[in-house]
Design a protein around this motif. Structure first.
Motif, mmCIF file in Angstrom:
data_model
loop_
_atom_site.group_PDB
_atom_site.id
_atom_site.type_symbol
_atom_site.label_atom_id
_atom_site.label_comp_id
_atom_site.label_asym_id
_atom_site.label_seq_id
_atom_site.Cartn_x
_atom_site.Cartn_y
_atom_site.Cartn_z
ATOM 1 N N ALA A 86 -19.260 -2.731 9.514
ATOM 2 C CA ALA A 86 -18.258 -3.270 10.439
ATOM 3 C C ALA A 86 -18.259 -2.475 11.743
ATOM 4 O O ALA A 86 -18.193 -3.053 12.840
ATOM 5 N N VAL A 87 -18.346 -1.161 11.639
ATOM 6 C CA VAL A 87 -18.404 -0.302 12.834
ATOM 7 C C VAL A 87 -19.685 -0.570 13.611
ATOM 8 O O VAL A 87 -19.672 -0.671 14.850
ATOM 9 N N VAL A 88 -20.803 -0.688 12.895
ATOM 10 C CA VAL A 88 -22.083 -0.993 13.547
ATOM 11 C C VAL A 88 -21.984 -2.318 14.297
ATOM 12 O O VAL A 88 -22.441 -2.438 15.441
ATOM 13 N N ALA A 89 -21.391 -3.315 13.666
ATOM 14 C CA ALA A 89 -21.259 -4.628 14.296
ATOM 15 C C ALA A 89 -20.410 -4.557 15.556
ATOM 16 O O ALA A 89 -20.742 -5.158 16.587
ATOM 17 N N ARG A 90 -19.312 -3.811 15.475
ATOM 18 C CA ARG A 90 -18.428 -3.688 16.645
ATOM 19 C C ARG A 90 -19.149 -2.996 17.801
ATOM 20 O O ARG A 90 -19.068 -3.446 18.953
ATOM 21 N N GLU A 91 -19.857 -1.924 17.490
ATOM 22 C CA GLU A 91 -20.609 -1.213 18.531
ATOM 23 C C GLU A 91 -21.729 -2.083 19.088
ATOM 24 O O GLU A 91 -22.048 -2.011 20.272
ATOM 25 N N ALA A 92 -22.317 -2.923 18.238
ATOM 26 C CA ALA A 92 -23.410 -3.789 18.674
ATOM 27 C C ALA A 92 -22.946 -4.852 19.660
ATOM 28 O O ALA A 92 -23.731 -5.357 20.467
ATOM 29 N N LEU A 93 -21.664 -5.187 19.598
ATOM 30 C CA LEU A 93 -21.128 -6.236 20.466
ATOM 31 C C LEU A 93 -20.701 -5.729 21.840
ATOM 32 O O LEU A 93 -20.249 -6.507 22.679
ATOM 33 N N VAL A 94 -20.855 -4.421 22.050
ATOM 34 C CA VAL A 94 -20.570 -3.844 23.369
ATOM 35 C C VAL A 94 -21.804 -4.008 24.249
ATOM 36 O O VAL A 94 -22.926 -3.746 23.819
ATOM 37 N N GLU A 95 -21.615 -4.472 25.481
ATOM 38 C CA GLU A 95 -22.753 -4.673 26.383
ATOM 39 C C GLU A 95 -23.526 -3.374 26.624
ATOM 40 O O GLU A 95 -22.904 -2.329 26.816
ATOM 41 N N PRO A 96 -24.871 -3.426 26.628
ATOM 42 C CA PRO A 96 -25.701 -4.583 26.298
ATOM 43 C C PRO A 96 -25.693 -4.850 24.794
ATOM 44 O O PRO A 96 -25.809 -3.910 23.999
ATOM 45 N N ILE A 97 -25.524 -6.089 24.414
ATOM 46 C CA ILE A 97 -25.361 -6.451 23.005
ATOM 47 C C ILE A 97 -26.633 -6.141 22.215
ATOM 48 O O ILE A 97 -27.745 -6.455 22.645
ATOM 49 N N ASN A 98 -26.459 -5.498 21.071
ATOM 50 C CA ASN A 98 -27.572 -5.114 20.212
ATOM 51 C C ASN A 98 -27.747 -6.182 19.129
ATOM 52 O O ASN A 98 -27.212 -6.067 18.031
ATOM 53 N N GLN A 131 -15.616 -14.728 15.369
ATOM 54 C CA GLN A 131 -15.085 -15.160 16.659
ATOM 55 C C GLN A 131 -15.632 -14.316 17.794
ATOM 56 O O GLN A 131 -15.910 -14.829 18.891
ATOM 57 N N ASP A 132 -15.808 -13.026 17.550
ATOM 58 C CA ASP A 132 -16.370 -12.162 18.592
ATOM 59 C C ASP A 132 -17.807 -12.557 18.908
ATOM 60 O O ASP A 132 -18.233 -12.501 20.071
ATOM 61 N N ILE A 133 -18.562 -12.937 17.882
ATOM 62 C CA ILE A 133 -19.927 -13.413 18.123
ATOM 63 C C ILE A 133 -19.902 -14.734 18.880
ATOM 64 O O ILE A 133 -20.682 -14.950 19.811
ATOM 65 N N ALA A 134 -18.982 -15.618 18.505
ATOM 66 C CA ALA A 134 -18.878 -16.930 19.157
ATOM 67 C C ALA A 134 -18.483 -16.810 20.626
ATOM 68 O O ALA A 134 -18.817 -17.693 21.436
ATOM 69 N N ARG A 135 -17.794 -15.716 20.974
ATOM 70 C CA ARG A 135 -17.313 -15.543 22.350
ATOM 71 C C ARG A 135 -18.353 -14.893 23.275
ATOM 72 O O ARG A 135 -18.076 -14.674 24.456
ATOM 73 N N ILE A 136 -19.507 -14.544 22.755
ATOM 74 C CA ILE A 136 -20.532 -13.912 23.586
ATOM 75 C C ILE A 136 -20.867 -14.817 24.767
ATOM 76 O O ILE A 136 -21.120 -16.011 24.610
ATOM 77 N N GLU A 137 -20.852 -14.231 25.962
ATOM 78 C CA GLU A 137 -21.189 -14.969 27.179
ATOM 79 C C GLU A 137 -22.291 -14.237 27.937
ATOM 80 O O GLU A 137 -22.253 -13.018 28.049
ATOM 81 N N PRO A 138 -23.262 -15.006 28.475
ATOM 82 C CA PRO A 138 -23.433 -16.444 28.276
ATOM 83 C C PRO A 138 -23.993 -16.733 26.888
ATOM 84 O O PRO A 138 -24.632 -15.860 26.280
ATOM 85 N N PRO A 139 -23.795 -17.936 26.362
ATOM 86 C CA PRO A 139 -24.338 -18.289 25.051
ATOM 87 C C PRO A 139 -25.854 -18.094 25.034
ATOM 88 O O PRO A 139 -26.523 -18.308 26.048
ATOM 89 N N ASN A 140 -26.389 -17.694 23.902
ATOM 90 C CA ASN A 140 -27.822 -17.454 23.818
ATOM 91 C C ASN A 140 -28.311 -17.750 22.403
ATOM 92 O O ASN A 140 -27.513 -17.908 21.474
ATOM 93 N N PRO A 141 -29.622 -17.810 22.195
ATOM 94 C CA PRO A 141 -30.175 -18.176 20.891
ATOM 95 C C PRO A 141 -29.756 -17.252 19.753
ATOM 96 O O PRO A 141 -29.483 -17.726 18.645
ATOM 97 N N TYR A 142 -29.716 -15.946 19.992
ATOM 98 C CA TYR A 142 -29.316 -15.028 18.927
ATOM 99 C C TYR A 142 -27.906 -15.336 18.448
ATOM 100 O O TYR A 142 -27.606 -15.272 17.254
ATOM 101 N N GLN A 143 -27.036 -15.661 19.383
ATOM 102 C CA GLN A 143 -25.658 -15.986 19.031
ATOM 103 C C GLN A 143 -25.613 -17.198 18.093
ATOM 104 O O GLN A 143 -24.928 -17.175 17.063
#
Length: 317
Positions: A86-98, A131-143
């Protein structure tokens, strides 16, 4: 001073508390612990001192940046596997997204584990990972692919079917290399959202059997775009996680990756899962032991000692 497994959790916690500023002591005594032992010690430490050992280690002031980094790594080691992811996922969602870190979670964990990660993420961050993944902007294939994989962990059948694998393999071929142009994203995301990881693995194996080459080899086409690149990464992790993890460790140790947290992330998350297999693949592929590669690539110090301790970890419980 070091403690043994025969000591009581209370005595161990008292020694940890006394030596919190001693990185060498912490490495020697915490890096060798199993997940169940970490859980017991963390709970006992909280009972005695009213504080979370994870937070204490993460916030401990050290004399050097290296020691502080090592304490942060020890802190992540004390988390349970679901909290850690969960921590890894949260950190991964910080720009630049991992995206690679997120792909690891959604392709290399059991569905029961993924559901616990989602719960841990919500409990810790008061947010929904989906929801955090769904909110990634701009939308992209990984999302799109990550959302499909997340849906698959919630809704798939636990059984695997050779018939379904054959049908999906033919469908992937028909909407991919069986026609001119790139693959059909809608078909791929639909399949990814409806099948388990085990079913996907059988599908890609069946694809190889029917068409004489892997699905990823078709995706190597240089004229393809980001969606095909994303599918290729996901497929590789689904088909052979140890091989991909070994490659990740190698690129980290050789300094050829921008994924700076990958070394600790992989070593900690796979320690009691398949790190032995990853090390066997590493040796076969790169001609050296992982431990030797760490010695050759990481400067002497606490951080290297911690990595070596993880690489040579033996579980006794």
């Amino acid at each position: 001073m070091t403690f043994s497994r025969s000591e009581s959790c209370e005595n161990i916690c008292k020694e940890i508390h006394e030596y919190l500023g001693d990185t060498v002591f912490l490495i020697q005594n915490l890096a060798s612990l199993s997940q169940s032992e970490c859980k017991k010690i963390r709970e006992t430490y909280t009972e005695i001192y009213g504080e979370d050992l994870v937070q204490i280690l993460g916030n401990t002031a050290m004399a050097s940046q290296e020691s502080s980094r090592t304490c942060a790594a020890l802190s992540s080691l004390m988390l349970n596997p679901y909290e850690h992811d969960a921590v890894v996922a949260r950190e991964a969602l910080v720009e630049p997204i991992n995206y690679k870190a997120l792909v690891e979670i959604f392709t290399c964990r059991k569905s029961s584990h993924v559901l616990l990660i989602l719960q841990a993420y919500q409990a810790r961050f008061r947010r929904q990972l989906d929801q955090d993944i769904a909110r990634i902007e701009p939308p992209n294939p990984y999302q799109k692919i990550l959302m499909a994989l997340s849906a698959s962990h919630k809704a798939h059948s636990a059984d695997i079917s050779q018939h379904i694998a054959k049908c999906d393999a033919k469908r992937l071929h028909r909407t991919g290399e069986g026609k001119s142009g790139a693959i059909d994203p809608a078909v791929v995301t639909e399949i990814l959202s409806k099948r388990s990881i085990a079913q996907h693995k059988l599908t890609f194996s069946t694809y190889n059997h029917i068409y004489g080459h892997t699905y990823t080899s078709f995706l190597k086409n240089e004229v393809f775009g980001e969606f095909e690149d994303a599918v290729r990464m996901v497929t590789k992790f689904i088909c052979n996680p140890p091989k991909q993890y070994a490659k990740t460790l190698y690129t980290c140790l050789k300094g050829t990756t921008t994924d700076k947290g990958a070394l600790i992330r992989v070593m900690v998350s796979r320690a009691e899962v398949d790190l032995d297999e990853i090390q066997r693949v590493f040796k076969k592929k790169y001609g050296m032991e992982l431990k030797s590669a760490i010695y050759d690539s990481v400067p002497a110090g606490n951080h290297r000692d911690f990595l070596v301790a993880l690489a040579t970890k033996v579980f006794l419980d």
